[in-house]
Design a protein around this motif. Structure first.
Motif, PDB file in Angstrom:
ATOM      1  N   LYS A 296      -3.365   0.417  -3.301  1.00  0.00           N
ATOM      2  CA  LYS A 296      -2.762  -0.906  -3.320  1.00  0.00           C
ATOM      3  C   LYS A 296      -2.041  -1.122  -4.644  1.00  0.00           C
ATOM      4  O   LYS A 296      -2.492  -0.666  -5.692  1.00  0.00           O
ATOM      5  CB  LYS A 296      -3.830  -1.974  -3.136  1.00  0.00           C
ATOM      6  CG  LYS A 296      -4.465  -1.947  -1.764  1.00  0.00           C
ATOM      7  CD  LYS A 296      -5.523  -3.022  -1.640  1.00  0.00           C
ATOM      8  CE  LYS A 296      -6.202  -2.933  -0.278  1.00  0.00           C
ATOM      9  NZ  LYS A 296      -7.270  -3.957  -0.156  1.00  0.00           N
TER      10      LYS A 296
ATOM     11  N   LYS B 113       0.853  -1.188   0.000  1.00  0.00           N
ATOM     12  CA  LYS B 113       0.000   0.000   0.000  1.00  0.00           C
ATOM     13  C   LYS B 113       0.886   1.235   0.000  1.00  0.00           C
ATOM     14  O   LYS B 113       1.823   1.343   0.792  1.00  0.00           O
ATOM     15  CB  LYS B 113      -0.903   0.002   1.234  1.00  0.00           C
ATOM     16  CG  LYS B 113      -2.055   0.988   1.136  1.00  0.00           C
ATOM     17  CD  LYS B 113      -2.953   0.923   2.354  1.00  0.00           C
ATOM     18  CE  LYS B 113      -3.882  -0.250   2.256  1.00  0.00           C
ATOM     19  NZ  LYS B 113      -4.949  -0.207   3.266  1.00  0.00           N
ATOM     20  N   SER B 114       0.582   2.164  -0.912  1.00  0.00           N
ATOM     21  CA  SER B 114       1.352   3.411  -1.006  1.00  0.00           C
ATOM     22  C   SER B 114       1.015   4.317   0.170  1.00  0.00           C
ATOM     23  O   SER B 114       0.050   4.076   0.900  1.00  0.00           O
ATOM     24  CB  SER B 114       1.048   4.134  -2.322  1.00  0.00           C
ATOM     25  OG  SER B 114      -0.256   4.685  -2.273  1.00  0.00           O
ATOM     26  N   SER B 115       1.777   5.378   0.314  1.00  0.00           N
ATOM     27  CA  SER B 115       1.513   6.339   1.392  1.00  0.00           C
ATOM     28  C   SER B 115       0.159   7.028   1.213  1.00  0.00           C
ATOM     29  O   SER B 115      -0.411   7.537   2.165  1.00  0.00           O
ATOM     30  CB  SER B 115       2.636   7.380   1.464  1.00  0.00           C
ATOM     31  OG  SER B 115       2.755   8.049   0.227  1.00  0.00           O
ATOM     32  N   GLN B 116      -0.367   7.005  -0.021  1.00  0.00           N
ATOM     33  CA  GLN B 116      -1.688   7.575  -0.285  1.00  0.00           C
ATOM     34  C   GLN B 116      -2.805   6.542  -0.082  1.00  0.00           C
ATOM     35  O   GLN B 116      -3.972   6.843  -0.264  1.00  0.00           O
ATOM     36  CB  GLN B 116      -1.785   8.115  -1.725  1.00  0.00           C
ATOM     37  CG  GLN B 116      -0.901   9.309  -2.003  1.00  0.00           C
ATOM     38  CD  GLN B 116       0.533   8.897  -2.326  1.00  0.00           C
ATOM     39  OE1 GLN B 116       0.790   7.793  -2.794  1.00  0.00           O
ATOM     40  NE2 GLN B 116       1.476   9.778  -2.039  1.00  0.00           N
ATOM     41  N   GLY B 117      -2.439   5.314   0.275  1.00  0.00           N
ATOM     42  CA  GLY B 117      -3.423   4.273   0.529  1.00  0.00           C
ATOM     43  C   GLY B 117      -3.800   3.437  -0.673  1.00  0.00           C
ATOM     44  O   GLY B 117      -4.697   2.602  -0.593  1.00  0.00           O
TER      45      GLY B 117
END
Length: 94
Positions: A73, A67-71
């Protein structure tokens, strides 16, 4: 659970520095080509219906959901000692 080797990918912008994989593909145990969107592959991993891997120097490296820092996937390989990125370095699916 079936395990599928990913041996090709498609990206949204082939020359972009922030490349994003849109599709993954490979051959199944019968030699038939398969291709899935990243969303389909993520869903199958999370449901436990399929597992995916890439082969690096004759070793299987599992593909996992991150999961990226922006949420958001995305798919990545488990940490290993190989560079460059195992998925981004695969050939383009036809």
């Amino acid at each position: 659970m079936k395990r599928l080797e990913i041996n090709c990918i498609n990206k949204d912008e082939r020359l972009s520095k922030t490349e994003r994989i849109t599709h993954v593909g490979g051959l199944d145990t019968y030699g038939d080509r398969w291709e899935k969107t990243v969303a389909e592959a993520i869903d199958e991993i999370e449901k436990g219906t399929s597992g995916f891997y890439v082969e690096v120097d004759r070793e299987e490296v599992d593909v996992v959901v991150a999961k990226s820092s922006q949420g958001n996937k995305y798919l990545r390989t488990e940490a290993d000692d190989y560079e460059p990125n195992n998925l981004l370095s695969l050939i383009e699916c036809n």
